[in-house]
Write an enzyme that holds these catalytic residues in place. Structure first.
Site, PDB file in Angstrom:
ATOM      1  N   GLY A 182       8.323   3.085  -4.091  1.00  0.00           N
ATOM      2  CA  GLY A 182       8.466   2.881  -2.682  1.00  0.00           C
ATOM      3  C   GLY A 182       9.626   3.786  -2.010  1.00  0.00           C
ATOM      4  N   THR A 232       0.098  -2.187   1.572  1.00  0.00           N
ATOM      5  CA  THR A 232       0.382  -3.638   1.059  1.00  0.00           C
ATOM      6  C   THR A 232       1.769  -4.108   1.920  1.00  0.00           C
ATOM      7  OG1 THR A 232      -0.157  -2.620  -1.082  1.00  0.00           O
ATOM      8  CG2 THR A 232       1.131  -4.670  -0.958  1.00  0.00           C
ATOM      9  N   GLY A 249       0.837   2.618   2.245  1.00  0.00           N
ATOM     10  CA  GLY A 249       1.911   1.730   2.646  1.00  0.00           C
ATOM     11  C   GLY A 249       0.916   0.370   3.047  1.00  0.00           C
ATOM     12  N   SER A 253       1.348   9.216  -4.757  1.00  0.00           N
ATOM     13  CA  SER A 253       0.965   7.856  -5.089  1.00  0.00           C
ATOM     14  C   SER A 253      -0.537   7.625  -5.545  1.00  0.00           C
ATOM     15  CB  SER A 253       1.438   7.367  -3.976  1.00  0.00           C
ATOM     16  OG  SER A 253       1.420   5.600  -3.861  1.00  0.00           O
ATOM     17  N   HIS A 284      -9.938   0.684   5.142  1.00  0.00           N
ATOM     18  CA  HIS A 284      -9.588   2.260   4.969  1.00  0.00           C
ATOM     19  C   HIS A 284     -10.614   3.106   5.588  1.00  0.00           C
ATOM     20  CE1 HIS A 284      -6.313   1.172   1.995  1.00  0.00           C
ATOM     21  NE2 HIS A 284      -7.265   0.897   1.239  1.00  0.00           N
ATOM     22  N   ARG A 302       1.018   8.152   6.024  1.00  0.00           N
ATOM     23  CA  ARG A 302       2.193   8.769   5.177  1.00  0.00           C
ATOM     24  C   ARG A 302       2.022  10.223   4.880  1.00  0.00           C
ATOM     25  NH1 ARG A 302       3.282   6.189  -0.612  1.00  0.00           N
ATOM     26  NH2 ARG A 302       5.627   6.592  -0.794  1.00  0.00           N
ATOM     27  N   LYS A 343      -2.733   4.230  -0.290  1.00  0.00           N
ATOM     28  CA  LYS A 343      -1.588   4.643  -0.780  1.00  0.00           C
ATOM     29  C   LYS A 343      -0.520   5.023   0.640  1.00  0.00           C
ATOM     30  CE  LYS A 343      -2.902   3.151  -3.488  1.00  0.00           C
ATOM     31  NZ  LYS A 343      -2.417   1.972  -3.893  1.00  0.00           N
TER      32      LYS A 343
HETATM   33  P1  A3P Z   1       4.616   4.998  -4.743  1.00  0.00           P
HETATM   34  O1  A3P Z   1       3.445   4.948  -5.388  1.00  0.00           O
HETATM   35  O2  A3P Z   1       5.088   6.046  -3.654  1.00  0.00           O
HETATM   36  O3  A3P Z   1       5.555   3.928  -4.783  1.00  0.00           O
HETATM   37  P2  A3P Z   1      -0.857   1.139  -0.475  1.00  0.00           P
HETATM   38  O4  A3P Z   1      -0.068  -0.299  -0.498  1.00  0.00           O
HETATM   39  O5  A3P Z   1      -1.500   1.816   0.536  1.00  0.00           O
HETATM   40  O6  A3P Z   1      -1.615   0.923  -1.960  1.00  0.00           O
HETATM   41  O7  A3P Z   1       0.542   2.030  -0.966  1.00  0.00           O
HETATM   42  C1  A3P Z   1       1.325   1.829  -1.974  1.00  0.00           C
HETATM   43  C2  A3P Z   1       2.390   2.607  -2.073  1.00  0.00           C
HETATM   44  O8  A3P Z   1       3.234   1.681  -1.058  1.00  0.00           O
HETATM   45  C3  A3P Z   1       3.305   2.835  -3.189  1.00  0.00           C
HETATM   46  O9  A3P Z   1       3.907   4.003  -2.937  1.00  0.00           O
HETATM   47  C4  A3P Z   1       4.080   1.543  -3.021  1.00  0.00           C
HETATM   48  O10 A3P Z   1       5.229   1.735  -3.940  1.00  0.00           O
HETATM   49  C5  A3P Z   1       4.816   1.614  -1.550  1.00  0.00           C
HETATM   50  N1  A3P Z   1       4.938   0.224  -1.262  1.00  0.00           N
HETATM   51  C6  A3P Z   1       4.320  -0.923  -1.508  1.00  0.00           C
HETATM   52  N2  A3P Z   1       4.972  -2.129  -0.829  1.00  0.00           N
HETATM   53  C7  A3P Z   1       6.265  -1.428  -0.411  1.00  0.00           C
HETATM   54  C8  A3P Z   1       7.043  -1.969   0.562  1.00  0.00           C
HETATM   55  N3  A3P Z   1       7.274  -3.374   0.699  1.00  0.00           N
HETATM   56  N4  A3P Z   1       8.030  -1.298   1.018  1.00  0.00           N
HETATM   57  C9  A3P Z   1       7.720   0.139   0.935  1.00  0.00           C
HETATM   58  N5  A3P Z   1       6.805   0.648   0.320  1.00  0.00           N
HETATM   59  C10 A3P Z   1       5.998   0.050  -0.381  1.00  0.00           C
END
Ligand code: A3P
Length: 306
Positions: A274, A53, A51, A146, A115, A138, A49
């Site tokens: 996000g 992705t 970021g 998240s 991770h 983060r 979580k």
């Molecule tokens: P939120 O739940 O706060 O919205 P991970 O990718 O490590 O699983 O983390 C997911 C978090 O990154 C989520 O946060 C998601 O919305 C956010 N996220 C995914 N894609 C993103 C992007 N392109 N830019 C910014 N944040 C992003």
């Protein structure tokens, strides 16, 4: 020791960190078998979580920018970033057979994510000077909120015990027993390494990336040994990549709205809000105080702050 899990029934403590029991085999196999033996290997490391992705999308686009120069016809428009950049202990090694990682049809440089905390990485990943590690961090409050949302989206698939309350998630997070936690130990492992070996480990922050995506993408390209050339700058390549990977663009792609991932999860669970600071909408004053105090204590004297 084993404890109640966030998504699956149990999580398991191993080498000082907590893992969903379901992924234990992948964790051990990754440690044992992965060889960072290619000169150009890149490992993206995150707490869940943080970021991941987004980092996967950006790194994929950067590394393959000669191969896929047109962001209007790009693999990221039709394939979820978790498929393009697989997570070693979850997607690749959590299987009966040891995977053959010599080829990856999508990418010119081997690009993986994990991770696992720094202390648990395979020796070859830590020791080979050419295997670059990019860590994205983060702030703990947004990470917790998240993760809590994410786990509740996944729970119906795996348990019959109903939703995980924010209070329970908060307690487990503070005690360190969240997937790949303790959060603070995870962050500090990479932070220290990035200070000692800045050419090996790049430490990025989600909050800074949101504020200055372009500057951070340049930093990442420089770190990977492939800075944007003046011609690329003139063509606006970095802006195109930034737009391609932005939250709004990625979230509205059909594949990320309605596609499914390797474990059967819906891709849209990776795109929630996000934003920075969503914790304000969920955490009580007492929770904020406690989490801030723990963070202050753990990061005291390390130079790391949010
Ligand atoms: P939120 O739940 O706060 O919205 P991970 O990718 O490590 O699983 O983390 C997911 C978090 O990154 C989520 O946060 C998601 O919305 C956010 N996220 C995914 N894609 C993103 C992007 N392109 N830019 C910014 N944040 C992003």
């Amino acid at each position: 020791p084993t404890q109640r899990g966030w998504v699956h029934e149990t999580i398991h403590q191993y080498q000082g960190f907590w893992f969903e029991t379901l992924f234990m085999q992948g964790v051990v196999a990754f440690q044992k078998h992965f060889q960072a033996d290619h000169d150009t290997d890149i490992l993206l490391a995150t707490n869940p979580k943080a970021g991941t992705t987004w980092l996967k999308a950006i790194s994929f686009a950067l590394v393959n920018r000669l191969r896929y120069p047109d962001t209007q016809r790009h693999p990221l428009l039709t394939v979820n970033p978790h498929i393009l950049v697989p997570t070693l202990e979850i997607d690749l090694y959590n299987k009966r057979e040891v995977p053959d990682l010599t080829t990856n049809s999508f990418t010119s440089r081997r690009l993986f994510s994990t991770h696992l905390p720094y202390s648990m990485l395979p020796i070859s990943a830590k020791n080979s000077t050419n295997c670059k590690i990019v860590y994205l961090c983060r702030n703990p409050k947004d990470t917790l909120v998240s993760f809590w949302h994410f786990c509740n989206r996944l729970r119906p698939m795996s348990t019959s015990t109903g939703a995980l309350s924010l209070e329970d998630a908060f307690d487990m997070f503070c005690r360190g027993s969240s997937g790949f936690g303790p959060y603070w130990d995870h962050v500090l492992g990479y932070w220290k390494e990035s200070i000692e070996k800045p050419e090996k480990v790049l430490f990025l922050k989600y909050e800074e990336m949101k504020e200055q995506p372009i500057a951070n993408m340049r930093r990442l390209a420089d770190f990977l040994g492939w800075p944007f050339s003046p011609e690329e700058e003139a063509k606006g390549v970095v802006n195109d990549i930034s737009k391609l990977c932005s939250f709004n663009n990625m979230r509205n792609l059909e594949v990320n709205k309605s596609g499914k991932g390797s474990l059967g999860q819906e891709n849209n669970i990776y795109f929630r809000r996000g934003q920075v600071g969503d914790w304000m909408n969920y955490l009580t004053a007492e929770m904020i105080k406690k989490l801030d105090r723990i963070t202050e204590e753990k990061f005291h004297g390390t130079g790391l702050r949010f």
